[in-house]
Scaffold this motif. Sequence first.
Motif, PDB file in Angstrom:
ATOM      1  N   SER A  52       0.837  -1.200   0.000  1.00 56.97           N
ATOM      2  CA  SER A  52       0.000   0.000   0.000  1.00 56.97           C
ATOM      3  C   SER A  52       0.877   1.258   0.000  1.00 56.97           C
ATOM      4  O   SER A  52       2.001   1.245   0.487  1.00 56.97           O
ATOM      5  CB  SER A  52      -0.940   0.002   1.220  1.00 56.97           C
ATOM      6  N   ALA A  53       0.351   2.341  -0.547  1.00 59.85           N
ATOM      7  CA  ALA A  53       1.100   3.601  -0.655  1.00 59.85           C
ATOM      8  C   ALA A  53       1.012   4.360   0.663  1.00 59.85           C
ATOM      9  O   ALA A  53       0.248   5.325   0.806  1.00 59.85           O
ATOM     10  CB  ALA A  53       0.557   4.429  -1.809  1.00 59.85           C
ATOM     11  N   ASP A  54       1.819   3.943   1.640  1.00 64.36           N
ATOM     12  CA  ASP A  54       1.751   4.514   2.987  1.00 64.36           C
ATOM     13  C   ASP A  54       3.093   4.966   3.541  1.00 64.36           C
ATOM     14  O   ASP A  54       3.202   5.224   4.740  1.00 64.36           O
ATOM     15  CB  ASP A  54       1.122   3.500   3.952  1.00 64.36           C
ATOM     16  N   MET A  55       4.115   5.048   2.693  1.00 59.82           N
ATOM     17  CA  MET A  55       5.419   5.507   3.190  1.00 59.82           C
ATOM     18  C   MET A  55       6.148   6.293   2.110  1.00 59.82           C
ATOM     19  O   MET A  55       5.883   6.108   0.922  1.00 59.82           O
ATOM     20  CB  MET A  55       6.279   4.323   3.670  1.00 59.82           C
ATOM     21  N   VAL A  56       7.051   7.160   2.535  1.00 56.88           N
ATOM     22  CA  VAL A  56       7.908   7.856   1.569  1.00 56.88           C
ATOM     23  C   VAL A  56       8.730   6.801   0.844  1.00 56.88           C
ATOM     24  O   VAL A  56       8.719   6.692  -0.373  1.00 56.88           O
ATOM     25  CB  VAL A  56       8.815   8.889   2.280  1.00 56.88           C
ATOM     26  N   CYS A  57       9.458   6.029   1.626  1.00 55.18           N
ATOM     27  CA  CYS A  57      10.194   4.860   1.142  1.00 55.18           C
ATOM     28  C   CYS A  57      10.553   4.051   2.378  1.00 55.18           C
ATOM     29  O   CYS A  57      10.356   4.501   3.501  1.00 55.18           O
ATOM     30  CB  CYS A  57      11.435   5.248   0.331  1.00 55.18           C
ATOM     31  N   ASP A  58      11.086   2.881   2.183  1.00 52.56           N
ATOM     32  CA  ASP A  58      11.396   2.022   3.311  1.00 52.56           C
ATOM     33  C   ASP A  58      12.737   2.400   3.920  1.00 52.56           C
ATOM     34  O   ASP A  58      13.712   2.631   3.205  1.00 52.56           O
ATOM     35  CB  ASP A  58      11.420   0.560   2.847  1.00 52.56           C
ATOM     36  N   PHE A  59      12.793   2.467   5.254  1.00 47.01           N
ATOM     37  CA  PHE A  59      14.060   2.734   5.933  1.00 47.01           C
ATOM     38  C   PHE A  59      15.145   1.750   5.498  1.00 47.01           C
ATOM     39  O   PHE A  59      16.315   2.110   5.397  1.00 47.01           O
ATOM     40  CB  PHE A  59      13.897   2.668   7.453  1.00 47.01           C
ATOM     41  N   LYS A  60      14.751   0.506   5.245  1.00 46.46           N
ATOM     42  CA  LYS A  60      15.733  -0.510   4.822  1.00 46.46           C
ATOM     43  C   LYS A  60      16.471  -0.085   3.560  1.00 46.46           C
ATOM     44  O   LYS A  60      17.665  -0.332   3.416  1.00 46.46           O
ATOM     45  CB  LYS A  60      15.044  -1.856   4.565  1.00 46.46           C
ATOM     46  N   GLU A  61      15.755   0.540   2.636  1.00 46.89           N
ATOM     47  CA  GLU A  61      16.375   0.974   1.380  1.00 46.89           C
ATOM     48  C   GLU A  61      17.323   2.151   1.598  1.00 46.89           C
ATOM     49  O   GLU A  61      18.310   2.304   0.882  1.00 46.89           O
ATOM     50  CB  GLU A  61      15.307   1.335   0.353  1.00 46.89           C
ATOM     51  N   LEU A  62      17.007   2.999   2.578  1.00 45.25           N
ATOM     52  CA  LEU A  62      17.886   4.131   2.866  1.00 45.25           C
ATOM     53  C   LEU A  62      19.163   3.695   3.580  1.00 45.25           C
ATOM     54  O   LEU A  62      20.196   4.340   3.446  1.00 45.25           O
ATOM     55  CB  LEU A  62      17.155   5.172   3.722  1.00 45.25           C
ATOM     56  N   LYS A  63      19.090   2.600   4.331  1.00 46.30           N
ATOM     57  CA  LYS A  63      20.222   2.170   5.151  1.00 46.30           C
ATOM     58  C   LYS A  63      21.087   1.090   4.494  1.00 46.30           C
ATOM     59  O   LYS A  63      21.884   0.445   5.148  1.00 46.30           O
ATOM     60  CB  LYS A  63      19.707   1.642   6.494  1.00 46.30           C
ATOM     61  N   TRP A  64      20.974   0.903   3.185  1.00 47.68           N
ATOM     62  CA  TRP A  64      21.714  -0.160   2.503  1.00 47.68           C
ATOM     63  C   TRP A  64      23.214  -0.093   2.777  1.00 47.68           C
ATOM     64  O   TRP A  64      23.875  -1.127   2.906  1.00 47.68           O
ATOM     65  CB  TRP A  64      21.453  -0.098   0.989  1.00 47.68           C
ATOM     66  N   ALA A  65      23.786   1.099   2.877  1.00 43.43           N
ATOM     67  CA  ALA A  65      25.242   1.246   3.018  1.00 43.43           C
ATOM     68  C   ALA A  65      25.750   0.730   4.360  1.00 43.43           C
ATOM     69  O   ALA A  65      26.934   0.417   4.499  1.00 43.43           O
ATOM     70  CB  ALA A  65      25.659   2.704   2.825  1.00 43.43           C
ATOM     71  N   ALA A  66      24.859   0.610   5.359  1.00 46.12           N
ATOM     72  CA  ALA A  66      25.260   0.118   6.675  1.00 46.12           C
ATOM     73  C   ALA A  66      25.504  -1.389   6.682  1.00 46.12           C
ATOM     74  O   ALA A  66      26.126  -1.910   7.608  1.00 46.12           O
ATOM     75  CB  ALA A  66      24.208   0.479   7.717  1.00 46.12           C
TER      76      ALA A  66
END
Length: 129
Positions: A52-66
């Motif tokens: 569902s369209a309920d987030m800007v994007c997933d935190f998991k995708e932003l934290k890939w570099a970690a």
Amino acid sequence: MPTWTLNTEFKFDAAHFIDGYDGKCGRMHGHTYKVHIAAKSHKLNPSKYLKSADMVCDFKELKWAAAEGTKGGLDHTVLNEELPVSTTAERIAEYIHKETQTRIPDGIELTVTVWETETSWVEYTDKDV
């Protein structure tokens, strides 16, 4: 117009040297990099984890570099072996920005801040601020 700005921070440890640098940064050394990512959007989106369209994007995708280097991230890597650019803080921030953009929905404006030390950091965006 509605606006959401998603923020996250993470750290990763990595070694690097700045090729051609006349000084100690030209030799292999390491840092605990701190990264802050701000993701700004005027609409909400689905993700690969939430249909569902309920987030800007997933935190998991932003934290890939970690993630560890063996899992596609930058943690415990030699950055000179992972990045196709010089390993200055400026280029590291630009690289994380560009790679993150490929992992998130279109239309999200990113600002990536990378701290190389507690007192030295750089901020990168591809938009005029």
